[in-house]
Design a protein around this motif. Structure first.
Motif, mmCIF file in Angstrom:
data_model
loop_
_atom_site.group_PDB
_atom_site.id
_atom_site.type_symbol
_atom_site.label_atom_id
_atom_site.label_comp_id
_atom_site.label_asym_id
_atom_site.label_seq_id
_atom_site.Cartn_x
_atom_site.Cartn_y
_atom_site.Cartn_z
ATOM 1 N N LEU A 1 4.717 -5.726 -12.396
ATOM 2 C CA LEU A 1 5.187 -5.672 -9.823
ATOM 3 C C LEU A 1 4.351 -4.661 -10.180
ATOM 4 C CD1 LEU A 1 8.892 -4.105 -11.050
ATOM 5 C CD2 LEU A 1 8.114 -6.259 -9.292
ATOM 6 N N VAL A 2 3.353 -3.766 -10.612
ATOM 7 C CA VAL A 2 2.394 -3.384 -9.872
ATOM 8 C C VAL A 2 0.568 -3.772 -9.984
ATOM 9 C CG1 VAL A 2 0.635 -1.056 -10.793
ATOM 10 C CG2 VAL A 2 2.586 -0.451 -10.747
ATOM 11 N N PRO A 3 0.526 -4.942 -11.430
ATOM 12 C CA PRO A 3 -0.036 -6.097 -10.944
ATOM 13 C C PRO A 3 -0.396 -6.857 -9.785
ATOM 14 C CG PRO A 3 0.232 -5.607 -13.296
ATOM 15 C CD PRO A 3 1.579 -4.843 -12.371
ATOM 16 N N ILE A 4 0.371 -6.201 -9.695
ATOM 17 C CA ILE A 4 0.746 -8.180 -8.192
ATOM 18 C C ILE A 4 1.160 -7.127 -6.934
ATOM 19 C CG2 ILE A 4 2.619 -9.364 -7.787
ATOM 20 C CD1 ILE A 4 4.376 -10.731 -10.002
ATOM 21 N N ASN A 5 1.392 -6.690 -7.046
ATOM 22 C CA ASN A 5 1.365 -5.387 -5.742
ATOM 23 C C ASN A 5 -0.326 -4.452 -6.282
ATOM 24 O OD1 ASN A 5 2.829 -3.492 -4.634
ATOM 25 N ND2 ASN A 5 1.692 -1.875 -5.107
ATOM 26 N N ASN A 6 -0.479 -4.613 -6.928
ATOM 27 C CA ASN A 6 -2.498 -3.716 -7.033
ATOM 28 C C ASN A 6 -3.203 -5.389 -6.103
ATOM 29 O OD1 ASN A 6 -1.611 -1.881 -7.507
ATOM 30 N ND2 ASN A 6 -2.404 -1.786 -9.819
ATOM 31 N N ARG A 7 -2.698 -6.354 -6.341
ATOM 32 C CA ARG A 7 -3.346 -7.384 -5.495
ATOM 33 C C ARG A 7 -2.873 -8.065 -4.127
ATOM 34 N NH1 ARG A 7 -2.325 -10.088 -10.832
ATOM 35 N NH2 ARG A 7 -0.427 -11.113 -9.941
ATOM 36 N N ARG B 1 1.033 -1.407 0.173
ATOM 37 C CA ARG B 1 0.133 0.075 0.459
ATOM 38 C C ARG B 1 0.719 1.383 -0.305
ATOM 39 N NH1 ARG B 1 -3.967 -2.502 4.766
ATOM 40 N NH2 ARG B 1 -5.187 -4.086 2.542
ATOM 41 N N VAL B 2 2.128 1.194 0.835
ATOM 42 C CA VAL B 2 2.918 2.232 0.996
ATOM 43 C C VAL B 2 3.649 2.336 -0.355
ATOM 44 C CG1 VAL B 2 4.773 3.422 1.971
ATOM 45 C CG2 VAL B 2 2.656 2.342 3.900
ATOM 46 N N GLY B 3 4.413 1.734 -0.656
ATOM 47 C CA GLY B 3 5.217 1.623 -2.005
ATOM 48 C C GLY B 3 3.919 2.129 -2.868
ATOM 49 N N GLY B 4 2.910 1.643 -2.741
ATOM 50 C CA GLY B 4 2.135 1.876 -4.525
ATOM 51 C C GLY B 4 1.837 3.226 -4.242
ATOM 52 N N ALA B 5 1.595 3.918 -3.018
ATOM 53 C CA ALA B 5 0.933 5.322 -3.232
ATOM 54 C C ALA B 5 2.321 5.786 -3.492
ATOM 55 C CB ALA B 5 0.358 5.545 -1.909
ATOM 56 N N VAL B 6 3.576 5.504 -2.964
ATOM 57 C CA VAL B 6 4.678 6.426 -3.163
ATOM 58 C C VAL B 6 5.724 6.210 -4.154
ATOM 59 C CG1 VAL B 6 6.594 7.397 -1.626
ATOM 60 C CG2 VAL B 6 4.996 6.743 -0.486
ATOM 61 N N MET B 7 5.738 5.561 -4.448
ATOM 62 C CA MET B 7 6.747 4.831 -5.842
ATOM 63 C C MET B 7 7.020 5.481 -7.274
ATOM 64 S SD MET B 7 9.501 3.636 -3.851
ATOM 65 C CE MET B 7 10.528 3.778 -5.100
ATOM 66 N N PRO B 8 4.934 5.292 -7.396
ATOM 67 C CA PRO B 8 5.308 5.646 -9.258
ATOM 68 C C PRO B 8 5.530 6.952 -9.161
ATOM 69 C CG PRO B 8 2.666 4.618 -7.668
ATOM 70 C CD PRO B 8 3.604 4.694 -6.919
ATOM 71 N N PHE B 9 5.238 8.213 -8.482
ATOM 72 C CA PHE B 9 5.945 9.197 -8.064
ATOM 73 C C PHE B 9 7.597 9.463 -8.566
ATOM 74 C CE2 PHE B 9 1.459 9.405 -6.056
ATOM 75 C CZ PHE B 9 1.097 10.374 -7.546
ATOM 76 N N TRP B 10 8.206 8.135 -7.245
ATOM 77 C CA TRP B 10 9.670 8.689 -7.445
ATOM 78 C C TRP B 10 10.263 7.740 -8.904
ATOM 79 C CZ3 TRP B 10 11.744 6.449 -2.467
ATOM 80 C CH2 TRP B 10 12.901 7.174 -1.468
#
Length: 148
Positions: free
Chosen positions: A99-105, A48-57
């Motif tokens: 990575l994002v599709p797995i992370n979203n699950r 959740r945290v990485g999914g919120a921050v890392m796209p911007f980074w």
């Protein structure tokens, strides 16, 4: 001004590399050693945290590298900066497609509601994350070399 951009970009990308490097080599081993389902809870929270921050980074790093390449087009080392941008583009593509599709699950899992193959999905994410780390380390190394 270009020097400030170069240093800022290198620091931003370098810190991103450090954070991403810490995940498989420090954070995940700690989470895996926790008793019961606490490790899974930690990875869900991390998703959740990485999914919120890392796209911007990741996108912000790519933008900074792009600005550096344009601003320093007639300077030595620009080809290295362009190559670094290529590696960062590859890392974004890897993130979006794998990575994002797995992370979203993972973000939706709870201790009581997780798929039977959750460990295999986590292992798949980990394997692709190792490759992504190698890609962003290469980008970072090229940026450092461009400074020299």
């Amino acid at each position: 001004m270009l020097n400030a951009l170069q240093v800022c970009t290198t620091v931003v990308v370098g810190v991103m590399v450090g954070v991403e490097f810490a995940v498989p080599f420090f954070i995940n081993p700690i989470l895996n050693a926790l008793p019961g389902d606490n490790g899974l809870r930690g990875r869900v929270h991390g998703a959740r945290v990485g999914g919120a921050v890392m796209p911007f980074w990741y996108i912000g790093s790519l933008v900074l590298v792009g600005v550096w390449a344009v601003a320093g087009w007639d300077h030595d080392g620009t080809s290295l900066v362009v190559a670094a941008a290529g590696f960062l583009i590859l890392s974004v593509i890897m993130s979006i497609t794998v990575l994002v599709p797995i992370n979203n699950r993972v973000k939706t899992w709870t201790v009581g509601a997780r798929p039977a193959d959750w460990k295999q999905q986590m292992n798949r994410w980990d394997r692709f994350h190792y490759v992504r780390i190698a890609v962003i380390i290469a980008a970072f190394a090229l940026l450092v070399a461009a400074l020299a």
